[in-house]
Design an enzyme around this catalytic site. Structure first.
Site, PDB file in Angstrom:
ATOM      1  N   SER A   1       0.839  -1.186   0.000  1.00 54.16           N
ATOM      2  CA  SER A   1       0.000   0.000   0.000  1.00 54.16           C
ATOM      3  C   SER A   1       0.883   1.250   0.000  1.00 54.16           C
ATOM      4  CB  SER A   1      -0.971  -0.043   1.183  1.00 54.16           C
ATOM      5  OG  SER A   1      -2.004   0.903   1.029  1.00 54.16           O
TER       6      SER A   1
ATOM      7  N   HIS B   1      -7.836  -5.339  -0.995  1.00 53.31           N
ATOM      8  CA  HIS B   1      -6.621  -4.671  -0.542  1.00 53.31           C
ATOM      9  C   HIS B   1      -6.197  -5.169   0.844  1.00 53.31           C
ATOM     10  CE1 HIS B   1      -3.713  -1.403  -0.697  1.00 53.31           C
ATOM     11  NE2 HIS B   1      -4.090  -0.971   0.485  1.00 53.31           N
TER      12      HIS B   1
ATOM     13  N   GLU C   1      -8.954  -4.705  -5.271  1.00 54.28           N
ATOM     14  CA  GLU C   1      -8.370  -3.859  -4.229  1.00 54.28           C
ATOM     15  C   GLU C   1      -9.416  -2.996  -3.524  1.00 54.28           C
ATOM     16  OE1 GLU C   1      -5.097  -3.594  -3.369  1.00 54.28           O
ATOM     17  OE2 GLU C   1      -3.887  -4.233  -5.083  1.00 54.28           O
TER      18      GLU C   1
END
Length: 501
Positions: A187, A402, A307
């Site tokens: 991330s 995600h 995600e």
């Protein structure tokens, strides 16, 4: 037990065994506390110590810049005196081992190296694992030069360079090979990994990169940075001369205001992120990679199948609105509307096409652009997509979204007990265990050989090339797919932020 007492360049530290065969050393300072006159300034050298330093416990995390909904009136989490790192190493003596240098995520606003327990990863990958704290929010991601405070650009990037310099000078004492350092993160940590590809001061401090859900996208121009600084000063009702003395609570609440108002055409959803300042970060990461800044480095890029699903909920998370604003600002309302309509024609069954569009805008297309740029510059690059749905909340409900890869990478079988501060996780099921083991083998191969491996049936992991776009799908049936989601990728051909046909 070997390795329990290590002399470093700054002084001795004493660590603890996490139940042999892995040892740990925590809260080792790699720079002086960035407080007082050092707030917003580059990291300063650590003051040496002579007595044995207890390295058995994690140090304070960086100041956490929580969302506006939780900030006002709440106690401040973290401390400005936070520039420490943690080390895990196998206890068994051996030739110097490769090093995994991990940068935590958290939208450049929150997170900590202490959230990650590197003991299992160190053991299964036969590597030295390092996690690091760096300054967050306005303390780490601004440049105050336009308001007459020189030498303040990108403190967080400079923190990470200082930590990498510490690794170069000290990691041999922990059994690590300073000539085989893999830079990695997920991330915002993945975005910082790709940003460091473009930082001249970081060149030579790491030797390959593993990027998880964070390609070369999130940087501010000087004009955007100036807007962030001006909004912060306005929210604080202060001047730059007084900024170093502003209480952390007030700074936190003002930063929350900046983040909450960042979803416009100026900031495009990004409240605080690295700044292309012309010195620390001379140009945008993608431009640097395109010109060959990383051609000497093996690069493995990965993303997750869906995600954006993690950000669903009432009300929608700012990342959804911010990505939408970024798309509209970059492409214009007419083109964005046309693209949105086109996504409806290629949508997966029973899936909101808007989510696919935002997925690709934020994650997939930037990842492909980075891979294309690395290949075109003559570098080695591999590509993967994580499709496994972990059997723990919220992934069991939301799917492969995600962070799913992050939880499997750092998992300590038989449970998902890898990230500190989260509720107790359920046991890993057979599919979870198999995927985690496969992922660990792939990472181990990358750390040791410079190429990911561990595919079943003796399959070689092919490099990514635009002619076939080989992508390894990581789930309970690992396989190689060529140009997955081709229809969606081609919708971006010829657009700003698009990819090659």
């Amino acid at each position: 037990m070997p390795g329990m007492h290590v002399e470093t360049l700054t002084g001795p530290v004493r660590g603890t065994a996490e139940g042999c065969p892995v040892l740990s050393w925590k809260s080792i300072p790699y720079a002086a506390p960035p407080t007082g006159e050092l707030r917003f300034r580059p990291p300063a050298p650590v003051k040496p110590w002579t007595a044995v330093r207890d390295a058995a416990r994690y140090g304070p995390q960086a100041v956490q810049f929580t969302p506006a909904s939780r900030a006002s009136g709440q106690d401040v989490e973290g401390e400005e005196d936070c520039l420490t790192l943690n080390v895990w190493a196998p206890a068994e003596p051996a030739a110097p081992r490769p090093v995994l240098f991990w940068i935590h995520g958290g939208a450049f606003l929150h997170g900590s190296g202490s959230l990650y327990d590197g003991a299992w990863l160190s053991e299964v990958c036969d590597a030295v694992v390092v996690t690091v704290n760096y300054r967050l929010g306005p303390l780490g991601f601004m440049d105050l030069g336009h308001v007459a405070m020189a030498d303040t650009a990108n403190p967080a990037l400079r923190d990470l360079v200082a930590a990498l310099e510490w690794v170069r000078g000290n990691i041999a004492s922990f059994g690590g090979d300073a000539g085989r350092v893999t830079l990695s993160g997920q991330s915002a940590g993945g975005m910082l990994t790709t940003t460091l590809l473009a930082v001249p001061a970081a060149r030579g401090l790491f030797h390959q990169a593993l990027v998880l859900s964070g390609a070369a996208r999130n940087v501010h121009t000087p004009d955007q940075n100036a807007e962030v600084v001006d909004r912060l000063l306005t929210a604080l009702d202060t001047t730059v001369d007084q900024l170093a003395d502003v209480p952390v609570r007030a700074l936190r609440d003002a930063a929350a205001h900046v983040v909450a108002t960042a979803g416009d055409e100026v900031l495009r959803g990004d409240g605080f992120c690295p700044v292309v300042d012309g010195a620390v970060l001379p140009r945008a990461p993608l431009a640097a990679v395109s010109s060959g800044a990383a051609r000497h480095l093996p690069v493995w890029i990965s993303h997750v199948s869906h995600e954006m699903d993690i950000f669903l909920g009432p009300p929608p998370a700012p990342v959804l609105a911010g990505t939408d604003a970024a798309g509209r600002a970059t492409l214009g309302e007419k083109t964005w509307a046309t693209l949105s309509h086109a996504y409806a024609t290629v949508a997966e069954a029973d899936r909101d096409p808007r989510l696919d569009l935002l997925d690709d805008t934020m994650w997939l297309i930037p990842a492909i652009r980075l891979a294309e740029a690395q290949h075109a510059a003559g570098g080695q690059v591999w590509f993967s997509r994580f499709d496994h749905v972990p059997g723990l909340p919220p992934y069991d409900r939301l799917g492969a979204t995600h962070g799913a890869d992050n939880r499997c990478l750092w998992a300590h079988p038989p449970a998902f007990n890898n990230l500190a501060g989260l509720p107790p996780a359920p046991p890993m099921g057979p599919a979870d265990l198999a995927v985690a083991a496969r992922l660990h083998r792939a990472v181990r191969a990358f750390l040791h050989t410079g190429a990911p491996g561990g595919l079943p049936d003796g399959l070689d992991w092919p490099r990514y090339e635009p002619r076939d776009r080989a992508t390894v799908i990581l789930d309970d049936r690992p396989r190689i797919v060529y140009d997955p989601r081709r229809e969606r990728r081609l919708l971006w051909a010829g657009l700003p932020g698009g990819t090659a046909p």
